[in-house]
Design a protein around this motif. Structure first.
Motif, PDB file in Angstrom:
ATOM      1  N   VAL A  25       0.816  -1.224   0.000  1.00 56.23           N
ATOM      2  CA  VAL A  25       0.000   0.000   0.000  1.00 56.23           C
ATOM      3  C   VAL A  25       0.848   1.272   0.000  1.00 56.23           C
ATOM      4  CG1 VAL A  25      -1.846  -1.211   1.227  1.00 56.23           C
ATOM      5  CG2 VAL A  25      -0.222   0.197   2.527  1.00 56.23           C
ATOM      6  N   PHE A  26       2.149   1.122   0.194  1.00 57.50           N
ATOM      7  CA  PHE A  26       3.029   2.293   0.234  1.00 57.50           C
ATOM      8  C   PHE A  26       3.587   2.593  -1.154  1.00 57.50           C
ATOM      9  CE2 PHE A  26       3.056   1.022   4.689  1.00 57.50           C
ATOM     10  CZ  PHE A  26       2.986   2.241   5.339  1.00 57.50           C
ATOM     11  N   PRO A  27       4.044   3.822  -1.390  1.00 57.78           N
ATOM     12  CA  PRO A  27       4.684   4.152  -2.673  1.00 57.78           C
ATOM     13  C   PRO A  27       5.956   3.325  -2.848  1.00 57.78           C
ATOM     14  CG  PRO A  27       4.114   6.142  -1.441  1.00 57.78           C
ATOM     15  CD  PRO A  27       3.931   4.990  -0.510  1.00 57.78           C
ATOM     16  N   PRO A  28       6.314   2.998  -4.103  1.00 56.00           N
ATOM     17  CA  PRO A  28       5.613   3.380  -5.331  1.00 56.00           C
ATOM     18  C   PRO A  28       4.519   2.406  -5.757  1.00 56.00           C
ATOM     19  CG  PRO A  28       7.668   2.309  -5.872  1.00 56.00           C
ATOM     20  CD  PRO A  28       7.622   2.367  -4.372  1.00 56.00           C
ATOM     21  N   GLY A  29       4.250   1.361  -4.957  1.00 56.17           N
ATOM     22  CA  GLY A  29       3.201   0.414  -5.330  1.00 56.17           C
ATOM     23  C   GLY A  29       1.817   1.023  -5.261  1.00 56.17           C
ATOM     24  N   ASN A  30       1.509   1.604  -4.108  1.00 53.83           N
ATOM     25  CA  ASN A  30       0.227   2.292  -3.901  1.00 53.83           C
ATOM     26  C   ASN A  30      -0.987   1.415  -4.227  1.00 53.83           C
ATOM     27  OD1 ASN A  30       1.280   4.890  -3.082  1.00 53.83           O
ATOM     28  ND2 ASN A  30       1.885   5.196  -5.215  1.00 53.83           N
ATOM     29  N   PHE A  31      -0.932   0.132  -3.872  1.00 58.21           N
ATOM     30  CA  PHE A  31      -2.075  -0.738  -4.100  1.00 58.21           C
ATOM     31  C   PHE A  31      -3.212  -0.357  -3.152  1.00 58.21           C
ATOM     32  CE2 PHE A  31       1.315  -3.420  -5.794  1.00 58.21           C
ATOM     33  CZ  PHE A  31       0.716  -3.950  -6.932  1.00 58.21           C
ATOM     34  N   PRO A  32      -4.454  -0.381  -3.625  1.00 58.68           N
ATOM     35  CA  PRO A  32      -5.578  -0.231  -2.694  1.00 58.68           C
ATOM     36  C   PRO A  32      -5.535  -1.350  -1.665  1.00 58.68           C
ATOM     37  CG  PRO A  32      -6.308  -0.067  -4.984  1.00 58.68           C
ATOM     38  CD  PRO A  32      -4.890  -0.546  -5.015  1.00 58.68           C
ATOM     39  N   LEU A  33      -6.028  -1.085  -0.462  1.00 59.19           N
ATOM     40  CA  LEU A  33      -5.941  -2.074   0.602  1.00 59.19           C
ATOM     41  C   LEU A  33      -6.601  -3.385   0.227  1.00 59.19           C
ATOM     42  CD1 LEU A  33      -5.157  -2.878   3.470  1.00 59.19           C
ATOM     43  CD2 LEU A  33      -7.294  -1.827   4.264  1.00 59.19           C
ATOM     44  N   ASP A  34      -7.785  -3.336  -0.386  1.00 58.03           N
ATOM     45  CA  ASP A  34      -8.456  -4.590  -0.721  1.00 58.03           C
ATOM     46  C   ASP A  34      -7.645  -5.419  -1.699  1.00 58.03           C
ATOM     47  OD1 ASP A  34      -8.849  -2.854  -2.840  1.00 58.03           O
ATOM     48  OD2 ASP A  34     -10.972  -3.331  -3.107  1.00 58.03           O
ATOM     49  N   GLU A  35      -6.960  -4.754  -2.631  1.00 57.35           N
ATOM     50  CA  GLU A  35      -6.119  -5.486  -3.578  1.00 57.35           C
ATOM     51  C   GLU A  35      -4.878  -6.044  -2.892  1.00 57.35           C
ATOM     52  OE1 GLU A  35      -3.902  -4.920  -7.918  1.00 57.35           O
ATOM     53  OE2 GLU A  35      -5.287  -3.386  -7.170  1.00 57.35           O
ATOM     54  N   ALA A  36      -4.286  -5.277  -1.992  1.00 54.73           N
ATOM     55  CA  ALA A  36      -3.112  -5.766  -1.263  1.00 54.73           C
ATOM     56  C   ALA A  36      -3.469  -7.017  -0.463  1.00 54.73           C
ATOM     57  CB  ALA A  36      -2.590  -4.677  -0.341  1.00 54.73           C
ATOM     58  N   ILE A  37      -4.627  -7.014   0.168  1.00 57.76           N
ATOM     59  CA  ILE A  37      -5.051  -8.172   0.960  1.00 57.76           C
ATOM     60  C   ILE A  37      -5.378  -9.350   0.052  1.00 57.76           C
ATOM     61  CG2 ILE A  37      -6.844  -9.051   2.510  1.00 57.76           C
ATOM     62  CD1 ILE A  37      -6.901  -6.302   3.824  1.00 57.76           C
ATOM     63  N   SER A  38      -6.039  -9.097  -1.068  1.00 57.57           N
ATOM     64  CA  SER A  38      -6.378 -10.204  -1.977  1.00 57.57           C
ATOM     65  C   SER A  38      -5.122 -10.846  -2.554  1.00 57.57           C
ATOM     66  CB  SER A  38      -7.298  -9.715  -3.094  1.00 57.57           C
ATOM     67  OG  SER A  38      -6.633  -8.809  -3.968  1.00 57.57           O
ATOM     68  N   ARG A  39      -4.095 -10.051  -2.807  1.00 56.51           N
ATOM     69  CA  ARG A  39      -2.829 -10.605  -3.297  1.00 56.51           C
ATOM     70  C   ARG A  39      -2.191 -11.500  -2.241  1.00 56.51           C
ATOM     71  NH1 ARG A  39      -0.115  -7.623  -7.478  1.00 56.51           N
ATOM     72  NH2 ARG A  39       1.845  -7.637  -6.326  1.00 56.51           N
ATOM     73  N   ARG A  40      -2.318 -11.113  -0.980  1.00 61.53           N
ATOM     74  CA  ARG A  40      -1.789 -11.955   0.100  1.00 61.53           C
ATOM     75  C   ARG A  40      -2.570 -13.259   0.186  1.00 61.53           C
ATOM     76  NH1 ARG A  40       1.673  -9.822   3.748  1.00 61.53           N
ATOM     77  NH2 ARG A  40       0.946 -11.146   5.452  1.00 61.53           N
ATOM     78  N   VAL A  41      -3.876 -13.193   0.031  1.00 57.41           N
ATOM     79  CA  VAL A  41      -4.707 -14.398   0.073  1.00 57.41           C
ATOM     80  C   VAL A  41      -4.309 -15.360  -1.044  1.00 57.41           C
ATOM     81  CG1 VAL A  41      -7.058 -15.282  -0.212  1.00 57.41           C
ATOM     82  CG2 VAL A  41      -6.642 -13.268   1.217  1.00 57.41           C
ATOM     83  N   GLU A  42      -4.042 -14.825  -2.220  1.00 56.72           N
ATOM     84  CA  GLU A  42      -3.622 -15.655  -3.353  1.00 56.72           C
ATOM     85  C   GLU A  42      -2.314 -16.375  -3.074  1.00 56.72           C
ATOM     86  OE1 GLU A  42      -3.433 -13.039  -6.665  1.00 56.72           O
ATOM     87  OE2 GLU A  42      -5.609 -12.710  -6.753  1.00 56.72           O
ATOM     88  N   ARG A  43      -1.438 -15.739  -2.290  1.00 50.14           N
ATOM     89  CA  ARG A  43      -0.129 -16.352  -2.000  1.00 50.14           C
ATOM     90  C   ARG A  43      -0.184 -17.364  -0.855  1.00 50.14           C
ATOM     91  NH1 ARG A  43       1.642 -10.916  -2.693  1.00 50.14           N
ATOM     92  NH2 ARG A  43       1.744 -10.652  -0.438  1.00 50.14           N
ATOM     93  N   ARG A  44      -1.237 -17.331  -0.049  1.00 52.81           N
ATOM     94  CA  ARG A  44      -1.316 -18.253   1.084  1.00 52.81           C
ATOM     95  C   ARG A  44      -1.318 -19.693   0.594  1.00 52.81           C
ATOM     96  NH1 ARG A  44      -6.014 -15.302   4.756  1.00 52.81           N
ATOM     97  NH2 ARG A  44      -4.729 -13.545   5.462  1.00 52.81           N
ATOM     98  N   GLY A  45      -0.502 -20.485   1.215  1.00 53.97           N
ATOM     99  CA  GLY A  45      -0.417 -21.885   0.822  1.00 53.97           C
ATOM    100  C   GLY A  45       0.467 -22.134  -0.381  1.00 53.97           C
ATOM    101  N   SER A  46       0.943 -21.071  -1.039  1.00 57.81           N
ATOM    102  CA  SER A  46       1.857 -21.253  -2.163  1.00 57.81           C
ATOM    103  C   SER A  46       3.251 -21.558  -1.643  1.00 57.81           C
ATOM    104  CB  SER A  46       1.885 -20.005  -3.038  1.00 57.81           C
ATOM    105  OG  SER A  46       2.575 -18.951  -2.391  1.00 57.81           O
ATOM    106  N   SER A  47       4.106 -22.015  -2.522  1.00 63.57           N
ATOM    107  CA  SER A  47       5.451 -22.406  -2.098  1.00 63.57           C
ATOM    108  C   SER A  47       6.323 -21.213  -1.736  1.00 63.57           C
ATOM    109  CB  SER A  47       6.128 -23.211  -3.209  1.00 63.57           C
ATOM    110  OG  SER A  47       6.298 -22.404  -4.374  1.00 63.57           O
ATOM    111  N   ILE A  48       5.892 -19.999  -2.092  1.00 68.78           N
ATOM    112  CA  ILE A  48       6.705 -18.820  -1.788  1.00 68.78           C
ATOM    113  C   ILE A  48       6.187 -18.034  -0.584  1.00 68.78           C
ATOM    114  CG2 ILE A  48       7.508 -18.572  -4.163  1.00 68.78           C
ATOM    115  CD1 ILE A  48       5.449 -16.276  -4.458  1.00 68.78           C
ATOM    116  N   SER A  49       5.101 -18.500   0.026  1.00 66.24           N
ATOM    117  CA  SER A  49       4.496 -17.720   1.110  1.00 66.24           C
ATOM    118  C   SER A  49       5.423 -17.579   2.305  1.00 66.24           C
ATOM    119  CB  SER A  49       3.170 -18.354   1.543  1.00 66.24           C
ATOM    120  OG  SER A  49       3.371 -19.668   2.030  1.00 66.24           O
TER     121      SER A  49
END
Length: 283
Positions: A25-49
């Motif tokens: 959510v910080f610069p220079p990414g500036n992702f909206p909070l809901d998108e930042a959280i959804s990206r984290r959800v997508e990574r949960r359980g992945s081999s890179i989490s």
């Protein structure tokens, strides 16, 4: 990066575990909070989490985060325009919210920084390069607590340039010499030090692998000047080769010192690790 290769061996995973805090959510990414959280959800359980640390949020976004149904683990980050009361109030929201958790606090150094210790979580206190070799760093170390970390900004802002390699090396030497672990923020988007190419001429940026190696050198008794040489090294084959030489005891020592750094898109450094053959994933 130059000279990428993919050899058969990879360093122990512990070298990178939890190294990259999620500053989406910080610069220079500036992702909206809901998108930042959804990206984290997508990574949960992945081999890179396992490579990614907590979500970094300013106090102004904490109430929105805890109002959502998705559990989040957050470190609350207060910059110079945030009061200590604002930081602690936001942190308490996470402590009180079901399903959410407070991983830590980050704040700019001030004489009353110790008030942040009352919640019992790790506290990273940001100092300037000048403060890193002066009384503020000694003040942090005088607390004598593993709860306290020093923090340095390694990326540019409108009011601050990227610190020099000598300044970063001095910070690492000062922190480790006084028994403090440290974290970094800003600029460390890539694995290996490089110069960006932009219309305004670009700027020098450090690689997080360079920082890991420079920390190892200082912990092993090398001079700050030798660490600076590593911070300035831009050949990715050289850096990757040195990383592969790190054994378990050295890795444990380095990561006890260099805790983590904030990155606005955690996939960028992870892709670099993959391209260099330093993790098993072929991304």
């Amino acid at each position: 990066m130059t000279g990428m290769s993919t050899p058969s061996s990879v360093p122990p995973r512990a070298l990178f575990a939890g190294l990259i805090d999620d500053a989406a959510v910080f610069p220079p990414g500036n992702f909206p909070l809901d998108e930042a959280i959804s990206r984290r959800v997508e990574r949960r359980g992945s081999s890179i989490s396992d490579l990614v640390g907590p979500l970094l949020l300013p106090p102004t976004l904490v109430s929105e985060a805890v109002a959502g149904s998705t559990p989040v683990t957050v470190s609350v980050v207060g910059r110079s325009d945030v009061t200590l009361d604002q930081l602690l109030t936001a942190a308490q929201l996470l402590v009180d919210a079901d399903g959410h958790s407070l991983a830590g606090l980050e704040l700019t150094y001030s004489p009353d920084w110790r008030a942040a210790l009352e919640l019992g979580v790790p506290v990273a206190v940001e100092v300037t390069p000048e403060q890193a070799v002066d009384e503020p760093m000694a003040d942090l170390a005088s607390e004598g607590s593993e709860q306290v970390r020093a923090k340095l900004r390694t990326g540019s802002t409108p009011s601050n340039a990227v610190p020099s390699a000598s300044a970063l090396g001095g910070f690492i030497a000062s922190a480790t010499g006084q028994g403090l672990s440290f974290k970094l923020t800003g600029g460390l988007h890539r694995a290996v030090s490089h110069r960006t190419s932009t219309a305004d001429g670009g700027e020098d940026q450090f690689g997080f692998l360079n920082v890991l190696l420079a920390t190892d050198q200082i912990l092993r008794g090398s001079s700050t000047a030798q660490a600076v040489t590593l911070l300035e090294q831009r050949d990715s084959d050289v850096i990757a080769g040195l990383v592969r030489e790190l054994d378990d005891p050295r890795i444990a020592s380095v990561r006890n010192a260099f805790h983590s750094y904030g990155c606005c898109d955690v996939l960028d450094p992870i892709h670099d690790l993959s391209d260099l053959g330093l993790i098993e994933e072929n991304l």
